[in-house]
Enzyme design. Structure first.
Site: not given
Ligand code: CMP
Length: 139
Positions: A10, A50, A113, A116, A127
């Site tokens: 990320k 998302y 964070n 993913h 995905e």
């Protein structure tokens, strides 16, 4: 069984130049990076990815964040790759992540964070197909 899972490094992690350190964690755990590309999403593209979280209070913030800097999208392959990847990532909230996991070592907050990973075989397939064509998966 040999599985494939979808992974994203990320914006908080690419900004801090952590791609190599995170990839080392995957590889040390026996996951093979069979596809990888660095891209920058638009907010709309992040929103589509998302969309299962569209009703959550953090959705807008999440989409802004995911479009705020480059990401590295990956397909990881290995025995039980989905569970193994989740183990290496650690809990979503870095405060709950086990020592040695990516999120324990690198994540800044529950939102930022660092990584993913797909949560199930069905979501992994969706995905992977959102970001990669079959020709880009090189086992
Ligand atoms: P990820 O596995 O990418 O899937 C959804 C993401 O939403 C999750 O990781 C977190 O980064 C983010 N998220 C989950 N809970 C919160 C929260 N309370 N506040 C902000 N972001 C969150």
């Amino acid at each position: 069984a040999l599985e494939r899972t979808f992974s994203i490094i990320k914006p908080d992690a690419t900004r801090r130049n952590l791609t190599g350190k995170i990839n080392a964690k995957f590889e040390d755990a026996g996951l093979r990076i069979v596809a990888q590309k660095r891209i920058q999403l638009t907010k709309a593209q992040a929103g589509e990815f998302y969309k299962v979280h569209a009703e959550r209070p953090f959705y807008d913030e999440l989409c802004e964040f995911m479009a705020s800097a480059p990401i590295v999208c990956q397909v990881l392959e290995g025995e039980g790759a989905i569970a193994k990847n989740r183990e290496v990532m650690g809990a979503t909230n870095p405060a709950d992540a086990a020592p040695g996991t990516i999120r324990a070592e690198f994540a800044e907050s529950v939102g930022e964070n660092s990584v993913h990973g797909s949560d199930a075989p069905e979501t992994a397939a969706v995905e992977i197909a959102y970001f990669f064509s079959g020709l880009e998966l090189v086992g």
